[in-house]
Design an enzyme around this catalytic site. Structure first.
Site, PDB file in Angstrom:
ATOM      1  N   TRP A 257       8.751   2.271  -1.818  1.00 29.17           N
ATOM      2  CA  TRP A 257       7.930   1.125  -2.188  1.00 29.17           C
ATOM      3  C   TRP A 257       7.531   0.177  -1.205  1.00 29.17           C
ATOM      4  CZ3 TRP A 257      12.204   1.594  -5.710  1.00 29.17           C
ATOM      5  CH2 TRP A 257      12.077   2.651  -6.833  1.00 29.17           C
TER       6      TRP A 257
ATOM      7  N   HIS B  93     -13.658 -11.526   5.907  1.00 24.07           N
ATOM      8  CA  HIS B  93     -13.351 -11.877   4.496  1.00 24.07           C
ATOM      9  C   HIS B  93     -13.320 -10.617   3.601  1.00 24.07           C
ATOM     10  CE1 HIS B  93     -13.573 -14.900   1.060  1.00 24.07           C
ATOM     11  NE2 HIS B  93     -12.372 -14.465   1.108  1.00 24.07           N
TER      12      HIS B  93
ATOM     13  N   ASN C 108       4.909  -0.423   0.946  1.00 21.41           N
ATOM     14  CA  ASN C 108       3.735  -0.134   1.022  1.00 21.41           C
ATOM     15  C   ASN C 108       2.845  -1.557   0.685  1.00 21.41           C
ATOM     16  OD1 ASN C 108       4.005   2.806   2.077  1.00 21.41           O
ATOM     17  ND2 ASN C 108       4.497   2.939  -0.140  1.00 21.41           N
TER      18      ASN C 108
ATOM     19  N   ASP D 104       5.119   2.496   4.691  1.00 21.60           N
ATOM     20  CA  ASP D 104       6.319   3.086   5.162  1.00 21.60           C
ATOM     21  C   ASP D 104       5.851   4.424   5.886  1.00 21.60           C
ATOM     22  OD1 ASP D 104       6.011   5.109   2.985  1.00 21.60           O
ATOM     23  OD2 ASP D 104       7.176   4.165   1.702  1.00 21.60           O
TER      24      ASP D 104
ATOM     25  N   HIS E 221       1.898   2.376  -7.459  1.00 21.02           N
ATOM     26  CA  HIS E 221       2.048   3.344  -6.023  1.00 21.02           C
ATOM     27  C   HIS E 221       0.632   4.218  -6.090  1.00 21.02           C
ATOM     28  CE1 HIS E 221       3.697   5.302  -2.706  1.00 21.02           C
ATOM     29  NE2 HIS E 221       3.530   6.315  -3.236  1.00 21.02           N
TER      30      HIS E 221
END
Length: 166
Positions: A123, A20, A125, A28, A100
């Site tokens: 983007w 947890h 990711n 990418d 990012h």
């Protein structure tokens, strides 16, 4: 071989050891993976495997309570956003927008594992925050009152809710 299961040994082990709040990054091909990260490099050619393929498999193997990604996915890459919404529909995971820079800095350094795809697109990711099964941990027979977050996740899962950034 294990039919219907991850056959990549390092990936199967990484998913099996999640606890947890552990973080899994799915990135990418160009993501700056920290040097000391537990890196599983699946990318071997442009677009192969695609980040979406990895996300689909991982969602079927573990529970996640949050999915963090750059808000540009929603704002500037609507096809990826729609695909990721579809992948996480019914998972109960909440979408969380970030930058990012936060993904590259904070999340990448805290990740238990970073899985690099072959995706060449902006983007792509994602930081996935692992969770427990909200149905198994708080059953009707346990006599334990579940926390509101578990009640909300169970409701999202039962309703097969399509997640969205707020």
């Amino acid at each position: 071989m294990r039919p219907g299961r991850i056959i990549h040994p390092a990936l199967a082990e990484a998913i099996a050891t999640l606890g947890h709040t552990d973080i899994v990054m799915v990135t990418d091909a160009g993501f700056p993976i920290p040097q000391d990260a537990n890196r599983i490099d699946l990318g071997f050619w442009e677009g192969i495997p695609d980040v979406r393929d990895i996300l689909r498999v991982i969602v079927g193997e573990a529970f996640f309570e949050e999915v963090h990604f750059a808000t540009e996915v929603r704002d500037c890459h609507p096809s990826l956003y729609a695909d990721v919404q579809k992948i996480f529909t019914g998972s109960g995971a909440a979408f969380k927008g970030t930058t990012h820079e936060t993904l590259c800095g904070d999340f990448a350094h805290r990740a238990k594992v970073v899985i690099r795809s072959g995706s060449f697109e902006p983007w792509a990711n994602f930081a996935l925050v692992a969770s427990t099964d909200p149905f198994a941990w708080f059953t009707a027979n346990s006599g334990v009152k579940p926390l509101p977050a578990y009640v909300e996740r169970r409701a999202r899962m039962t309703a097969k809710e399509v997640p969205a950034l707020g």
